[in-house]
Write an enzyme that holds these catalytic residues in place. Structure first.
Site, PDB file in Angstrom:
ATOM      1  N   LYS A   1      50.721  33.074  44.013  1.00 26.16           N
ATOM      2  CA  LYS A   1      50.995  34.521  44.022  1.00 26.16           C
ATOM      3  C   LYS A   1      50.727  35.100  45.409  1.00 26.16           C
ATOM      4  O   LYS A   1      49.925  34.558  46.190  1.00 26.16           O
ATOM      5  CB  LYS A   1      50.183  35.268  42.959  1.00 26.16           C
ATOM      6  CG  LYS A   1      48.665  35.402  43.228  1.00 26.16           C
ATOM      7  CD  LYS A   1      48.261  36.722  43.853  1.00 26.16           C
ATOM      8  CE  LYS A   1      47.224  36.600  44.855  1.00 26.16           C
ATOM      9  NZ  LYS A   1      46.108  36.767  45.330  1.00 26.16           N
TER      10      LYS A   1
ATOM     11  N   ALA B   1      45.992  32.322  45.326  1.00 30.39           N
ATOM     12  CA  ALA B   1      45.566  32.064  43.931  1.00 30.39           C
ATOM     13  C   ALA B   1      45.848  30.629  43.486  1.00 30.39           C
ATOM     14  O   ALA B   1      46.103  30.386  42.301  1.00 30.39           O
ATOM     15  CB  ALA B   1      46.218  33.070  42.971  1.00 30.39           C
ATOM     16  N   GLY B   2      45.806  29.688  44.398  1.00 27.89           N
ATOM     17  CA  GLY B   2      46.079  28.281  44.064  1.00 27.89           C
ATOM     18  C   GLY B   2      45.143  27.756  42.977  1.00 27.89           C
ATOM     19  O   GLY B   2      45.599  27.135  42.008  1.00 27.89           O
ATOM     20  N   GLY B   3      43.846  27.998  43.106  1.00 29.12           N
ATOM     21  CA  GLY B   3      42.880  27.533  42.096  1.00 29.12           C
ATOM     22  C   GLY B   3      43.076  28.279  40.785  1.00 29.12           C
ATOM     23  O   GLY B   3      43.018  27.689  39.707  1.00 29.12           O
ATOM     24  N   SER B   4      43.334  29.588  40.873  1.00 29.04           N
ATOM     25  CA  SER B   4      43.500  30.408  39.669  1.00 29.04           C
ATOM     26  C   SER B   4      44.719  29.971  38.862  1.00 29.04           C
ATOM     27  O   SER B   4      44.679  29.926  37.629  1.00 29.04           O
ATOM     28  CB  SER B   4      43.674  31.877  40.050  1.00 29.04           C
ATOM     29  OG  SER B   4      42.529  32.341  40.710  1.00 29.04           O
TER      30      SER B   4
ATOM     31  N   ASP C   1      42.170  36.645  39.152  1.00 30.30           N
ATOM     32  CA  ASP C   1      43.617  36.446  39.322  1.00 30.30           C
ATOM     33  C   ASP C   1      44.254  35.652  38.185  1.00 30.30           C
ATOM     34  O   ASP C   1      45.473  35.517  38.124  1.00 30.30           O
ATOM     35  CB  ASP C   1      43.888  35.670  40.622  1.00 30.30           C
ATOM     36  CG  ASP C   1      43.778  36.551  41.854  1.00 30.30           C
ATOM     37  OD1 ASP C   1      43.980  37.771  41.724  1.00 30.30           O
ATOM     38  OD2 ASP C   1      43.502  36.010  42.942  1.00 30.30           O
TER      39      ASP C   1
ATOM     40  N   GLY D   1      44.274  32.524  49.778  1.00 32.61           N
ATOM     41  CA  GLY D   1      44.675  33.875  49.360  1.00 32.61           C
ATOM     42  C   GLY D   1      45.939  33.860  48.527  1.00 32.61           C
ATOM     43  O   GLY D   1      46.608  34.874  48.350  1.00 32.61           O
TER      44      GLY D   1
ATOM     45  N   ALA E   1      42.457  27.514  49.175  1.00 31.18           N
ATOM     46  CA  ALA E   1      41.612  28.615  49.668  1.00 31.18           C
ATOM     47  C   ALA E   1      42.361  29.455  50.700  1.00 31.18           C
ATOM     48  O   ALA E   1      41.908  29.669  51.817  1.00 31.18           O
ATOM     49  CB  ALA E   1      40.312  28.074  50.269  1.00 31.18           C
TER      50      ALA E   1
ATOM     51  N   PRO F   1      48.769  25.815  49.433  1.00 23.55           N
ATOM     52  CA  PRO F   1      47.629  25.664  50.340  1.00 23.55           C
ATOM     53  C   PRO F   1      46.317  26.095  49.664  1.00 23.55           C
ATOM     54  O   PRO F   1      46.303  27.051  48.874  1.00 23.55           O
ATOM     55  CB  PRO F   1      47.965  26.583  51.517  1.00 23.55           C
ATOM     56  CG  PRO F   1      49.383  26.964  51.365  1.00 23.55           C
ATOM     57  CD  PRO F   1      49.840  26.640  49.991  1.00 23.55           C
TER      58      PRO F   1
HETATM   59  O1  C5P Z   1      37.137  36.584  40.583  1.00 23.87           O
HETATM   60  P1  C5P Z   1      37.189  35.697  41.773  1.00 23.87           P
HETATM   61  O2  C5P Z   1      36.432  34.433  41.577  1.00 23.87           O
HETATM   62  O3  C5P Z   1      38.565  35.474  42.274  1.00 23.87           O
HETATM   63  O4  C5P Z   1      36.425  36.512  42.940  1.00 23.87           O
HETATM   64  C1  C5P Z   1      35.772  35.904  44.020  1.00 23.87           C
HETATM   65  C2  C5P Z   1      34.761  36.885  44.603  1.00 23.87           C
HETATM   66  O5  C5P Z   1      35.432  38.004  45.206  1.00 23.87           O
HETATM   67  C3  C5P Z   1      33.837  37.495  43.575  1.00 23.87           C
HETATM   68  O6  C5P Z   1      32.704  36.700  43.384  1.00 23.87           O
HETATM   69  C4  C5P Z   1      33.484  38.846  44.205  1.00 23.87           C
HETATM   70  O7  C5P Z   1      32.460  38.675  45.164  1.00 23.87           O
HETATM   71  C5  C5P Z   1      34.743  39.221  44.957  1.00 23.87           C
HETATM   72  N1  C5P Z   1      35.615  40.121  44.164  1.00 23.87           N
HETATM   73  C6  C5P Z   1      35.237  41.465  44.002  1.00 23.87           C
HETATM   74  N2  C5P Z   1      36.056  42.291  43.264  1.00 23.87           N
HETATM   75  C7  C5P Z   1      37.185  41.847  42.702  1.00 23.87           C
HETATM   76  C8  C5P Z   1      37.588  40.499  42.855  1.00 23.87           C
HETATM   77  C9  C5P Z   1      36.770  39.667  43.604  1.00 23.87           C
HETATM   78  O8  C5P Z   1      34.206  41.901  44.510  1.00 23.87           O
HETATM   79  N3  C5P Z   1      37.939  42.681  41.979  1.00 23.87           N
END
Ligand code: C5P
Length: 314
Positions: free
Chosen positions: A11, A105-108, A141, A103, A101, A99
């Protein structure tokens, strides 16, 4: 033995606006999310032992609990322990094309594919809203990755409203090899610099949602106005990522100098920068021009298309 192969698309964020703090410690966001065709391939089948076996050849992908897709499998084993006992362990393998890490959302998206794959493998019959509830427990994500397409995302990113699908646009993704930006760091940095102006009370957050700057982009999407869409791209996290990683900003500026590029933006917390182009022919020309201009062999490029599909059985 039953076996499922799933395509898990990446994404990009067409809009990322930070409104303030949430009670759960996350940030309250307004985003416009868009799926692209570049996808990982996930294979899932029953394992020979009562365990989760996880494979991925990519050197940067962790194979244990740190991997969100592994956590997705653990969550399913916990929630559906009877099916887990009945069907045995899991063999999950990920062929990485997105790719890592970056940005995107590859892991998600891998985690979303694991939820869908296990639902099929164990014949759980979970509905899309039930899968969304599980996705929401894992990461911000993942609910979008299940659905894909084009969506307005509020809250942490889990309150989704589908928007009219965008097509006929080619996307260039570009990133510096071996450059990684931590999402947690980017949000923390943003809080440090802009925390004073954060909205915090539920009523003011509600007002902030109504006044979000995404409205013009949402109407440009409804009108399929590609020129406007390109001009309205916005990501608040650029304000903290660019000063620390000037090479990411340089990439965006290089795309913006190309006349035929509709718009360019950092995706998520970076470091990937994307550029929207009217066709794949234009995209190829732009990649050549930017390569020449930047003269940096560590920058990698991918040309892909916008897509309206989420996780799909391949
Ligand atoms: O949810 P995800 O694991 O993708 O988020 C990674 C980190 O990014 C979270 O641990 C948080 O520190 C930050 N984050 C946030 N607010 C969001 C999404 C992510 O602070 N809405």
């Amino acid at each position: 033995m039953r076996h499922y192969s799933l395509a898990a698309p990446a994404k990009i964020n067409l809009h990322l606006e930070i409104l303030g703090d949430r009670a759960d410690g996350y940030h309250e966001l307004v985003m416009v999310l868009q799926g692209v065709s570049l996808a990982d391939r996930i294979e899932i089948q029953a394992g020979s032992t009562q365990d989760i076996h996880f494979y991925c050849e990519h050197p940067d992908v962790p194979l244990g609990k740190e991997n969100i897709a592994y956590q997705a499998a653990q969550l399913m084993c916990r929630e559906y322990s009877q099916a887990y006992a009945q069907y045995g362990g899991l063999e999950i393998s990920i062929e990485k094309h997105i790719p890592v890490a970056a940005g995107l959302a590859g892991g998600s998206t891998d985690a979303a594919a694991v939820l869908v794959g296990i639902n099929l493998l164990w014949k759980l019959g979970l509905t899309q809203p039930e899968l969304q509830t599980l996705a929401n427990q894992l990461g911000s994500d993942i609910p979008f990755c299940l659905e894909g397409g084009t969506a307005l995302a509020l809250g942490r990113g889990e309150e989704l409203s589908p928007l009219a699908g965008l097509d006929n646009m080619t996307v260039i993704l570009a990133k510096h090899r071996n450059l990684y930006v931590s999402t947690a760091w980017a949000y923390q940095q943003y809080r440090q610099e802009y925390g004073e102006s954060y909205l915090q009370q539920p009523e003011t957050l509600e007002m902030g949602r109504k006044q979000a700057h995404s409205a013009d982009l949402v109407s440009a999407i409804a009108q399929e106005d590609h020129t406007q869409i390109g001009q309205l791209l916005h990501n608040d996290l650029e304000k903290v990522v660019f000063p620390s990683y000037p090479q990411v900003e340089a990439l965006k500026l290089a795309f913006q100098e190309q006349e035929e590029v509709l718009g360019s933006l950092m995706s998520g917390s970076g470091p990937t920068v994307f550029a929207l182009c009217p066709s794949s022919t234009v995209a190829k020309e732009v990649v050549e021009a930017v390569k020449k201009q930047m003269n940096d062999p560590t920058v990698e490029f991918w040309i892909t298309e916008l897509t309206s599909t989420g996780i799909e059985v391949a």
